[in-house]
Design an enzyme around this catalytic site. Structure first.
Site, PDB file in Angstrom:
ATOM      1  N   ASP A 161       0.828  -1.198   0.000  1.00  0.00           N
ATOM      2  CA  ASP A 161       0.000   0.000   0.000  1.00  0.00           C
ATOM      3  C   ASP A 161       0.864   1.250   0.000  1.00  0.00           C
ATOM      4  OD1 ASP A 161       0.064   1.327   3.014  1.00  0.00           O
ATOM      5  OD2 ASP A 161       0.417  -0.835   3.049  1.00  0.00           O
ATOM      6  N   GLY A 209       4.802  -0.130   5.388  1.00  0.00           N
ATOM      7  CA  GLY A 209       3.849  -0.447   4.334  1.00  0.00           C
ATOM      8  C   GLY A 209       4.581  -0.792   3.051  1.00  0.00           C
ATOM      9  N   GLU A 210       3.951  -0.534   1.922  1.00  0.00           N
ATOM     10  CA  GLU A 210       4.512  -0.788   0.590  1.00  0.00           C
ATOM     11  C   GLU A 210       4.610  -2.274   0.246  1.00  0.00           C
ATOM     12  OE1 GLU A 210       8.307   1.102   0.061  1.00  0.00           O
ATOM     13  OE2 GLU A 210       7.601   3.061   0.741  1.00  0.00           O
ATOM     14  N   GLY A 211       4.329  -3.177   1.197  1.00  0.00           N
ATOM     15  CA  GLY A 211       4.615  -4.597   1.011  1.00  0.00           C
ATOM     16  C   GLY A 211       5.958  -4.983   1.575  1.00  0.00           C
TER      17      GLY A 211
END
Length: 352
Positions: free
Chosen positions: A172, A314-316
């Site tokens: 995200d 976040g971001e994976g």
């Protein structure tokens, strides 16, 4: 509102049992590889074969979207950072690019609702709108947008699986996105905001108080739709969260394993398991973030994180860090010698 998904088929229980049995024949004391043994069984069950195959085409999809509530001072960063980071992902300069490369995964970024002009090409192919609404005072989406966003995530999952992805990670990016994510988790777990709200990107006490107020107001409006997953995404989620939910649900329908990331992705996963009951069996929790709501969501999904490193980016990124651990689980089950093959004396049979 509806977003009907095909029935989710459970992972192959027989392959999982075969994996557990194979573990007892390998040259090590039983259970000595800990969670690796459990993860290898999950991988075998998802693939329907024992020993499992190593993951050859893991893919990270970063869902980007802005949220009107960010303008209410609930984040330490300004909203324009979202669009700037989308460009950074595309250029390969973000943490997820570095971590995914190290883990042997590809990265794709999808602009679902960035508050900026759409980028050229595939990045904006599934864009729904320009920023979701401020959930403190209005619905995040219209009814049509909510359905379209779920469908967008579903289409992205199909695109990745059809292109050969054998493991998926949702990431995200969106300034303020922990506010709708925490709202979804609080709504679905019937939790009080003060018990589950974290610091997100590093807000101060005043920012935390504003976040509590925004989530309480959103929860009040969400009470009428808490039993309707698409309605919940419409009222207090957002286009990016709705797309993530569709993506995670469709991955399970397509029998493709997923590593979940942090609080935002796991909030979407809670909704996805409502959209496609049983989807959670196809997921593992990559990590546990520092957000209190994340632990609550993982408990609701009955998932134990693979790593716990105090991450909150976040971001994976947390799932990408966990991917090599999952690879190690597959490799040990598939490639270790058995006692018979190595001519090593095994543990005595307790029944003999």
């Amino acid at each position: 509102m509806t977003a009907d998904f095909s029935a989710v088929v459970a992972p192959d229980a027989e392959a999982g049992r075969a994996a557990r049995q194979r573990q007892t024949t390998l040259t090590k004391p039983p259970g000595s590889l800990g969670r690796l043994e459990e993860l290898s069984g999950w991988a075998a069950a998802c693939q329907g074969v024992c020993p499992p195959r190593q993951f050859e085409r893991a893919r990270v999809v970063v869902f980007a979207g802005d949220h009107g509530v960010a303008r209410a001072g609930v984040s330490a960063f300004p909203p324009e950072v979202t669009a700037q980071m989308v460009a950074n992902f595309a250029a390969g300069g973000a943490a997820i690019n570095v971590l995914a490369d190290l883990a042997g995964a590809g990265v794709r970024v999808a602009d679902i609702a960035v508050d900026g002009e759409p980028a050229d090409g595939a990045v904006s192919a599934h864009r729904i709108r320009r920023a979701s609404g401020n959930i403190a005072v209005e619905d995040a989406l219209s009814a049509e947008e909510a359905v379209a966003a779920v469908a967008a995530g579903r289409a992205i999952a199909d695109e990745e699986v059809d292109a050969g992805a054998d493991l998926l990670i949702a990431g995200d990016m969106g300034i303020g996105n922990t506010t709708p994510a925490t709202t979804l988790i609080a709504a679905l777990t019937r939790s009080e905001p003060v018990a589950v709200i974290g610091r997100g990107t590093g807000i101060d006490d005043d920012g935390w108080s504003r976040k509590v107020s925004a989530i309480r107001d959103a929860l009040y409006r969400a009470r009428a739709v808490v039993a309707d997953p698409v309605g919940l995404l419409r009222v207090c989620g957002g286009a990016d969260l709705a797309a993530m939910a569709g993506f995670l649900a469709q991955a399970a329908v397509r029998r493709t394993p997923v590593l979940l990331d942090g609080v935002v992705v796991t909030a979407a996963a809670l909704v996805a398991d409502e959209l496609a009951p049983g989807a959670r069996a196809w997921w593992q929790a990559g990590h546990r973030s520092t957000e209190p709501a994340h632990t609550l969501a993982l408990q609701r999904l009955e998932l134990e994180p693979i790593v716990d490193l105090g991450m909150r980016l976040g971001e994976g990124s947390g799932a990408a860090v966990a991917l090599p651990v999952l690879r190690a689980a597959v490799a040990t089950l598939a490639s270790m010698a058995t006692f018979a093959e190595a001519a090593v004396t095994g543990a005595p049979d307790p029944d003999s």
